[in-house]
Design a protein around this motif. Structure first.
Motif, PDB file in Angstrom:
ATOM      1  N   PHE A   1      -4.865  -6.392  -3.277  1.00 37.19           N
ATOM      2  CA  PHE A   1      -4.490  -6.686  -1.901  1.00 37.19           C
ATOM      3  C   PHE A   1      -5.421  -7.702  -1.218  1.00 37.19           C
ATOM      4  N   SER A   2      -6.046  -8.540  -2.031  1.00 37.68           N
ATOM      5  CA  SER A   2      -6.817  -9.698  -1.528  1.00 37.68           C
ATOM      6  C   SER A   2      -7.919  -9.300  -0.555  1.00 37.68           C
ATOM      7  N   ILE A   3      -8.579  -8.191  -0.842  1.00 40.51           N
ATOM      8  CA  ILE A   3      -9.711  -7.749  -0.024  1.00 40.51           C
ATOM      9  C   ILE A   3     -10.998  -8.138  -0.746  1.00 40.51           C
ATOM     10  N   PRO A   4     -11.846  -8.995  -0.154  1.00 44.13           N
ATOM     11  CA  PRO A   4     -13.086  -9.422  -0.818  1.00 44.13           C
ATOM     12  C   PRO A   4     -13.991  -8.232  -1.128  1.00 44.13           C
ATOM     13  N   LEU A   5     -14.895  -8.437  -2.081  1.00 45.05           N
ATOM     14  CA  LEU A   5     -15.783  -7.366  -2.534  1.00 45.05           C
ATOM     15  C   LEU A   5     -17.252  -7.741  -2.359  1.00 45.05           C
ATOM     16  N   VAL A   6     -18.000  -6.798  -1.810  1.00 41.77           N
ATOM     17  CA  VAL A   6     -19.464  -6.894  -1.750  1.00 41.77           C
ATOM     18  C   VAL A   6     -20.019  -5.730  -2.544  1.00 41.77           C
ATOM     19  N   THR A   7     -20.878  -6.028  -3.521  1.00 48.85           N
ATOM     20  CA  THR A   7     -21.445  -4.997  -4.391  1.00 48.85           C
ATOM     21  C   THR A   7     -22.944  -4.885  -4.139  1.00 48.85           C
TER      22      THR A   7
ATOM     23  N   PRO B   1       0.840  -1.203   0.000  1.00 49.24           N
ATOM     24  CA  PRO B   1       0.000   0.000   0.000  1.00 49.24           C
ATOM     25  C   PRO B   1       0.875   1.252   0.000  1.00 49.24           C
ATOM     26  N   GLN B   2       0.510   2.223  -0.827  1.00 51.50           N
ATOM     27  CA  GLN B   2       1.226   3.501  -0.892  1.00 51.50           C
ATOM     28  C   GLN B   2       0.233   4.631  -0.606  1.00 51.50           C
ATOM     29  N   ILE B   3       0.572   5.461   0.367  1.00 57.74           N
ATOM     30  CA  ILE B   3      -0.300   6.560   0.775  1.00 57.74           C
ATOM     31  C   ILE B   3       0.469   7.866   0.697  1.00 57.74           C
ATOM     32  N   SER B   4      -0.099   8.852   0.008  1.00 61.25           N
ATOM     33  CA  SER B   4       0.502  10.176  -0.083  1.00 61.25           C
ATOM     34  C   SER B   4      -0.313  11.156   0.764  1.00 61.25           C
ATOM     35  N   VAL B   5       0.365  11.871   1.637  1.00 60.54           N
ATOM     36  CA  VAL B   5      -0.293  12.856   2.499  1.00 60.54           C
ATOM     37  C   VAL B   5       0.241  14.228   2.104  1.00 60.54           C
ATOM     38  N   MET B   6      -0.645  15.057   1.544  1.00 60.89           N
ATOM     39  CA  MET B   6      -0.237  16.368   1.049  1.00 60.89           C
ATOM     40  C   MET B   6      -0.413  17.398   2.160  1.00 60.89           C
ATOM     41  N   LEU B   7       0.718  17.937   2.631  1.00 59.21           N
ATOM     42  CA  LEU B   7       0.709  18.853   3.767  1.00 59.21           C
ATOM     43  C   LEU B   7       1.308  20.210   3.425  1.00 59.21           C
ATOM     44  N   GLY B   8       1.497  20.456   2.144  1.00 54.27           N
ATOM     45  CA  GLY B   8       2.062  21.706   1.660  1.00 54.27           C
ATOM     46  C   GLY B   8       1.960  21.732   0.149  1.00 54.27           C
ATOM     47  N   PRO B   9       2.743  22.541  -0.510  1.00 55.54           N
ATOM     48  CA  PRO B   9       2.652  22.640  -1.972  1.00 55.54           C
ATOM     49  C   PRO B   9       3.219  21.413  -2.675  1.00 55.54           C
TER      50      PRO B   9
ATOM     51  N   PHE C   1      -5.762   5.044  10.750  1.00 61.36           N
ATOM     52  CA  PHE C   1      -6.921   4.150  10.719  1.00 61.36           C
ATOM     53  C   PHE C   1      -6.976   3.371   9.408  1.00 61.36           C
ATOM     54  N   LEU C   2      -6.702   4.047   8.294  1.00 61.44           N
ATOM     55  CA  LEU C   2      -6.696   3.345   7.016  1.00 61.44           C
ATOM     56  C   LEU C   2      -5.648   2.244   7.006  1.00 61.44           C
ATOM     57  N   LEU C   3      -4.466   2.526   7.519  1.00 62.96           N
ATOM     58  CA  LEU C   3      -3.417   1.510   7.573  1.00 62.96           C
ATOM     59  C   LEU C   3      -3.848   0.296   8.388  1.00 62.96           C
ATOM     60  N   SER C   4      -4.649   0.515   9.420  1.00 62.59           N
ATOM     61  CA  SER C   4      -5.110  -0.603  10.254  1.00 62.59           C
ATOM     62  C   SER C   4      -6.057  -1.530   9.499  1.00 62.59           C
ATOM     63  N   LEU C   5      -6.636  -1.026   8.396  1.00 63.81           N
ATOM     64  CA  LEU C   5      -7.566  -1.827   7.603  1.00 63.81           C
ATOM     65  C   LEU C   5      -6.895  -2.557   6.436  1.00 63.81           C
ATOM     66  N   LEU C   6      -5.616  -2.249   6.193  1.00 65.13           N
ATOM     67  CA  LEU C   6      -4.941  -2.761   5.002  1.00 65.13           C
ATOM     68  C   LEU C   6      -3.914  -3.826   5.351  1.00 65.13           C
ATOM     69  N   PRO C   7      -3.690  -4.771   4.440  1.00 69.43           N
ATOM     70  CA  PRO C   7      -2.594  -5.717   4.641  1.00 69.43           C
ATOM     71  C   PRO C   7      -1.261  -5.002   4.449  1.00 69.43           C
ATOM     72  N   SER C   8      -0.189  -5.581   4.949  1.00 66.15           N
ATOM     73  CA  SER C   8       1.122  -4.968   4.778  1.00 66.15           C
ATOM     74  C   SER C   8       1.601  -5.058   3.335  1.00 66.15           C
ATOM     75  N   ASN C   9       1.186  -6.119   2.635  1.00 67.11           N
ATOM     76  CA  ASN C   9       1.617  -6.304   1.254  1.00 67.11           C
ATOM     77  C   ASN C   9       0.649  -7.252   0.552  1.00 67.11           C
ATOM     78  N   ASN C  10       0.917  -7.542  -0.713  1.00 69.58           N
ATOM     79  CA  ASN C  10      -0.007  -8.354  -1.503  1.00 69.58           C
ATOM     80  C   ASN C  10       0.106  -9.846  -1.222  1.00 69.58           C
ATOM     81  N   ARG C  11       1.000 -10.248  -0.320  1.00 67.47           N
ATOM     82  CA  ARG C  11       1.125 -11.662   0.050  1.00 67.47           C
ATOM     83  C   ARG C  11       0.396 -11.966   1.346  1.00 67.47           C
TER      84      ARG C  11
END
Length: 527
Positions: A364-370, A171-179, A253-263
């Motif tokens: 990232f192996s997260i099941p889907l409900v539609t 997972p890659q997360i970008s946090v924009m805190l300036g220009p 909080f988002l990181l707590s919901l995500l796996p560390s990697n695709n394995r």
């Protein structure tokens, strides 16, 4: 800004060397000056180290290349060689799990990227990929360091290449805190999620001055590329916040919901919410009248563990809702039409939003409900000319290509191509469920009757009465709640009160799903 060259003195013994090391580290931690820190705070912004402290578990940060300095000469750079070179890199933990981070230090060269600065980022990105841990970038920089010329530009190229290499791996997360201007904006665009803070963060390829010179348009930095613009108009940002503290809290909080990697799979959390809890409220929450609106978020609250979910891109393309929630403690992705916005119709933006989320969950192996309640694709010249066919195909491709467990639940109407695209059984949904209020058809009964029976209606003594009768006939024959179930396109028609237990049961059954895909380098999705 004046940055003092901190050249170490020559130590005389081992004890002196250790003392000097601690002194240099302390200089690097303090930054260029107290005045620079005060200036940063006066802008309503935290320093890079303060931000890292909020993001990571207390005391867990391990810094990499704290004493790195640039080697550039000319344009006055040889007299300004601060430690860290304007970017803090390292790793720590979030709720006990390893996370890698880099944070631009705006107090040093305005956070501008030079060769040494870029090399530090390249190293921490490589470490994150090798370790299989998420990467968070805390962005607050003025772009490429002009004094270093093409070396700075090449540094950005290395970042982009690694963003792409890491895509779907960690997972890659970008946090924009300036220009974030010019080519620098492409790194956040390549990551999975972009967070922004109102008033202090902006992203654009060409700034207001260039826009004014080229087009004559007058616009402010926030009006051009502020947090609300990207969170509600462009769709570049997933989230917008009023302050850095709440922003970084949600990153955790988002990181707590995500796996560390695709394995790996996302961490399970015991919630205590019974798996067999009945959802009686759904019977009255969703109106029987297919033309009456309601908020699909209320449905998600009823079925998710403890009613909690984390919505992604809530301000953009609001006619579709995408979110992460837990079912029996397991993280699950939810894609849902939103009847309270544009009647839940699919358009270009909704298709893109849902497609990217489906791709992320699959990676990232997260099941889907539609959750389906869709009247079709949005008609109109603007939609057709801007490529609704191509953009709608993105969602279709994403679902067809997904190998994670996929469950479709049809709440009310599901018409035409939009029914197919919303993860129908025909494109690979593992389980398709429906409520007794479901209406699955090529189009609504009134439109269908006008097409099929137009001659009979035109020739009738009372066309209005004839039309009403034909509409009723079409509904009875082709749109009754069990029509799709009779043909195996819906696996079961369920009581709305059993929705939560039915979904959890299906997800448990599919947990060991294996999908054998054909051998190929990669597909060629509509982009």
């Amino acid at each position: 800004m004046t940055v003092v060259d901190q050249t170490p003195s020559e130590p005389t013994d081992a004890r002196g060397r250790v003392a000097e090391l601690h002194s240099l580290r302390e200089q690097a931690r303090r930054g260029p000056s107290d005045r620079a820190t005060e200036t940063q705070h006066a802008k309503g912004k935290l320093t890079a180290r303060e931000r890292i402290a909020l993001l990571l578990d207390e005391g867990s940060f391990k810094e990499v290349e704290q004493l790195r300095r640039h080697r550039a000469t000319g344009f006055g750079l040889e007299a300004k060689k601060p430690y860290t070179d304007g970017v803090i890199t390292g790793w720590g933990t979030v709720e006990g799990r390893t996370v890698f981070v880099y944070a631009h230090d705006f107090r040093i060269f305005g956070g501008a990227l030079g060769e040494a600065h870029a090399t530090k980022i390249h190293k921490i990105m490589d470490m994150a990929i090798a370790a299989g841990a998420p990467l968070v970038s805390l962005n607050d920089g003025a772009g490429a360091r002009i004094q270093e010329g093409v070396s700075a530009l090449a540094g950005y190229g290395g970042i982009f290449q690694r963003n792409t290499k890491a895509s779907g791996v960690i997972p890659q997360i970008s946090v924009m805190l300036g220009p974030c201007a010019g080519g620098a904006a492409y790194s956040p665009a390549l990551t999975d999620f972009v967070f922004m803070v109102r008033d202090t963060s902006q992203m654009f390829i060409t700034g207001p001055d260039v826009v004014r010179a080229v087009t004559g348009e007058e616009i402010t930095q926030n009006g051009l590329g502020g947090a609300d613009v990207h969170a509600s108009v462009s769709g570049v940002a997933a989230f917008a916040y009023d302050d850095e503290q709440s922003c970084l809290e949600d990153v955790r909080f988002l990181l707590s919901l995500l796996p560390s990697n695709n394995r790996e799979t996302a961490p399970r959390e015991e919630t205590g919410d019974p798996t067999d809890r009945r959802t009686e409220a759904l019977i009255n929450l969703v109106p029987a009248n297919p033309n009456q609106s309601y908020d699909i978020r209320k449905v998600v609250e009823e079925i998710a563990d403890d009613g909690e979910y984390f919505e992604i891109q809530p301000g953009w393309a609001q006619n579709v809702v995408v979110a992460l929630a837990r079912f029996d403690g397991h993280v699950t992705g939810i894609v849902a039409n939103q009847p309270s916005s544009m009647a839940g119709v699919l358009d270009i933006h909704a298709s893109e939003k849902a497609a990217r989320f489906v791709q992320f969950c699959d990676a990232f192996s997260i099941p889907l409900v539609t959750l389906v309640d869709v009247p079709g694709f949005l008609p109109g010249v603007d939609q057709e000319h801007n490529g609704i066919i191509r953009h709608g195909a993105k969602l279709l491709y994403a679902y067809c290509n997904a190998t994670v467990p996929r469950i479709q639940l049809i709440l009310r109407k599901a018409y035409g191509g939009a029914y197919i695209v919303m993860d129908s059984r025909s494109i690979g949904a593992d389980v398709s469920l429906a409520w007794p209020s479901n209406e699955i058809a090529v189009m609504g009964a009134e439109g269908a009757a006008n097409v099929i029976f137009r001659r009979e209606i035109a020739a009738a003594e009372d066309p209005d009465l004839e039309r009403a009768q034909k509409i009723k006939e079409y509904q009875t024959e082709l749109m009754h709640p069990y029509y799709a179930a009779e043909r195996g396109l819906v696996d079961d028609v369920i009581d709305p009160a059993d929705t939560r237990s039915a979904l959890i049961g299906a997800l448990a059954m599919l947990r060991s799903k294996y999908a054998d895909m054909p051998s190929r380098k990669h597909g060629n999705p509509p982009v």
